[in-house]
Write an enzyme that holds these catalytic residues in place. Sequence first.
Site, PDB file in Angstrom:
ATOM      1  N   GLU A  67      25.733  30.916  65.527  1.00  0.00           N
ATOM      2  CA  GLU A  67      26.203  32.237  65.956  1.00  0.00           C
ATOM      3  C   GLU A  67      25.077  33.265  66.029  1.00  0.00           C
ATOM      4  O   GLU A  67      25.089  34.254  65.299  1.00  0.00           O
ATOM      5  CB  GLU A  67      27.276  32.736  64.987  1.00  0.00           C
ATOM      6  N   CYS A  89      21.893  67.020  62.535  1.00  0.00           N
ATOM      7  CA  CYS A  89      21.681  68.077  61.566  1.00  0.00           C
ATOM      8  C   CYS A  89      21.540  67.510  60.166  1.00  0.00           C
ATOM      9  O   CYS A  89      22.363  67.764  59.287  1.00  0.00           O
ATOM     10  CB  CYS A  89      22.823  69.072  61.652  1.00  0.00           C
ATOM     11  N   TYR A 123      22.552  45.634  67.538  1.00  0.00           N
ATOM     12  CA  TYR A 123      23.033  46.502  66.461  1.00  0.00           C
ATOM     13  C   TYR A 123      22.569  47.954  66.576  1.00  0.00           C
ATOM     14  O   TYR A 123      22.412  48.636  65.570  1.00  0.00           O
ATOM     15  CB  TYR A 123      22.631  45.948  65.085  1.00  0.00           C
ATOM     16  N   GLY A 158      21.711  34.569  62.242  1.00  0.00           N
ATOM     17  CA  GLY A 158      20.748  35.105  61.282  1.00  0.00           C
ATOM     18  C   GLY A 158      19.287  34.939  61.635  1.00  0.00           C
ATOM     19  O   GLY A 158      18.415  35.336  60.871  1.00  0.00           O
ATOM     20  N   TYR A 188      19.329  50.873  56.821  1.00  0.00           N
ATOM     21  CA  TYR A 188      18.591  49.744  56.217  1.00  0.00           C
ATOM     22  C   TYR A 188      17.108  50.012  56.032  1.00  0.00           C
ATOM     23  O   TYR A 188      16.372  49.108  55.651  1.00  0.00           O
ATOM     24  CB  TYR A 188      18.690  48.488  57.093  1.00  0.00           C
ATOM     25  N   ARG A 215      20.223  52.206  62.277  1.00  0.00           N
ATOM     26  CA  ARG A 215      19.557  51.190  61.446  1.00  0.00           C
ATOM     27  C   ARG A 215      18.442  51.723  60.550  1.00  0.00           C
ATOM     28  O   ARG A 215      18.345  51.324  59.390  1.00  0.00           O
ATOM     29  CB  ARG A 215      19.060  50.021  62.315  1.00  0.00           C
TER      30      ARG A 215
HETATM   31  N1  LLP Z   1      27.893  35.129  62.226  1.00  0.00           N
HETATM   32  C1  LLP Z   1      28.402  35.836  61.207  1.00  0.00           C
HETATM   33  C2  LLP Z   1      29.548  35.310  60.478  1.00  0.00           C
HETATM   34  C3  LLP Z   1      27.834  37.051  60.854  1.00  0.00           C
HETATM   35  O1  LLP Z   1      28.330  37.735  59.837  1.00  0.00           O
HETATM   36  C4  LLP Z   1      26.734  37.545  61.589  1.00  0.00           C
HETATM   37  C5  LLP Z   1      26.137  38.827  61.279  1.00  0.00           C
HETATM   38  C6  LLP Z   1      26.253  36.781  62.673  1.00  0.00           C
HETATM   39  C7  LLP Z   1      26.854  35.557  62.942  1.00  0.00           C
HETATM   40  C8  LLP Z   1      25.111  37.216  63.536  1.00  0.00           C
HETATM   41  O2  LLP Z   1      23.936  37.348  62.833  1.00  0.00           O
HETATM   42  P1  LLP Z   1      22.555  37.609  63.634  1.00  0.00           P
HETATM   43  O3  LLP Z   1      22.210  36.358  64.374  1.00  0.00           O
HETATM   44  O4  LLP Z   1      22.781  38.724  64.539  1.00  0.00           O
HETATM   45  O5  LLP Z   1      21.591  37.923  62.561  1.00  0.00           O
HETATM   46  N2  LLP Z   1      24.197  45.455  61.318  1.00  0.00           N
HETATM   47  C9  LLP Z   1      23.143  44.641  60.723  1.00  0.00           C
HETATM   48  C10 LLP Z   1      23.382  43.197  60.913  1.00  0.00           C
HETATM   49  C11 LLP Z   1      24.681  42.749  60.334  1.00  0.00           C
HETATM   50  C12 LLP Z   1      24.903  41.310  60.559  1.00  0.00           C
HETATM   51  C13 LLP Z   1      26.245  40.911  60.092  1.00  0.00           C
HETATM   52  N3  LLP Z   1      26.606  39.581  60.386  1.00  0.00           N
HETATM   53  C14 LLP Z   1      21.804  45.077  61.306  1.00  0.00           C
HETATM   54  O6  LLP Z   1      21.766  46.041  62.069  1.00  0.00           O
HETATM   55  O7  LLP Z   1      20.766  44.514  60.978  1.00  0.00           O
END
Ligand code: LLP
Length: 431
Positions: free
Chosen positions: A291, A362, A390, A249, A335, A331
């Site tokens: 993560e 389109c 993403y 995150g 979002y 994205r």
């Molecule tokens: N761990 C878990 C359990 C997660 O659900 C996620 C992201 C991560 C790690 C990784 O999070 P990061 O470090 O990448 O923020 N498609 C969206 C983001 C969805 C994230 C979902 N879970 C976007 O394009 O912003």
Amino acid sequence: MWVNDTLNVNEKGHLTIGGVDCTELAKEYGTPLYVMDEDVIVQACRSYKKSFEKYYNGKGLPLFASKAFCCKEMYRILAQEGLGADVVSGGELYTALSVGFPAENLHLHGNNKKPEEVKLALQNGVGKIVIDNFPELEMVDQIAAKLNKTAHISIRVKPGVDAHTHDFIKTGKIDSKFGFALETGEAFKAVEQALLCKNLVLDELHCHIGSQILDTEPFVTTAEIMLDFIYEIQTKFNYKITQLNLGGGFGINYKQEDNRPPFDSYMEAVSAALQAKASALNIVVPYIFIEPGRSIVGESGINLYTIGAIKEIPGIRTYVSVDGSMADNIRPALYGAEYTVVNATQAANSADFKATISGKTCETDTLQENTLIAKPAVGDILAFLSTGAYTQSMASNYNRTPRPPVIMVKDGKTRVVVKGETYEDLLKLDV
Ligand code: LLP
């Protein structure tokens, strides 16, 4: 000058990435194009690993969140850097295994894992299955029994922390489909049941509060809540949970003003909180997994497009149409995601032209609204910055659009790591 410091401008006034001229990349590989700077990925991996060593005696492992960018080469880089990975589907797991990624460093996620995904994971010896719900607890126990294996599991907890981010990517609050709620006692029950399962070993608690979070404070709060829960479990069940996964995150710079903290500030803050809290509760300082997905690959990537049309609507706006779309980057449509856009052909000129960048599908697929770029001309190459996470992983074939290739840049050299689709590829699965 830019959102990440590996981007530059050369003597021709063109944007460069890892020392390579973006207009040359466009010429050689065509557009739309995903380009990633390998050094930026490697540096992010190392900075997380180093932060564990510096602040936490090395008692932990970063797992790359595969969903951010998944392909064989990414797993090769991760293996080389000694990182693990989280996978959320059979497809991600299969990709990792296909290059011999160490299975013990893979953790399987998902809020609705299929039995065949669990089987694939257990047969190949993945390190952890992160349990999301009660039926799954039973299912994993049964599959493990059938395979005559012991499954090492984690329980995904919703810690009830409200992270300051987009609603769709907030996952730690009670109204989320992921995990067991702490407030309602559900998480406690899950632990109680897991401890009764004969073929499961509960190693870890897991949580993930959201994505693109730009301060460390919600992570510190979460870490403390999770330790309280570990303490409660220890007191009530006389069972020690020695591993804690704090999810991902950590935010990146999409725009200059995002001003993200350095990646190691996360472990600095969280380690101090964990050590203090563990000592206050008189429990073992847990082994930590994190993560990060976006923060490992996000800033490494740019998307390149060619401008095909410019349409001024007097008094309203100027549409600059590119040859990419919501098919290669969903994205903005999904979002309202914001990016820094650079006219890579005129990168030395001042960005004082207000443009709305639209895609070629389109429908009204605005890629960026009213953004400032150097005055564009048809044929100029536009770069969207910080697109490494993403975008390619969420790409589609909408409008029968072939997905673009991914080019990795390193030491001024380029290589294809994911081939672009051809029209023939689009027909491959049609019957
Ligand atoms: N761990 C878990 C359990 C997660 O659900 C996620 C992201 C991560 C790690 C990784 O999070 P990061 O470090 O990448 O923020 N498609 C969206 C983001 C969805 C994230 C979902 N879970 C976007 O394009 O912003």
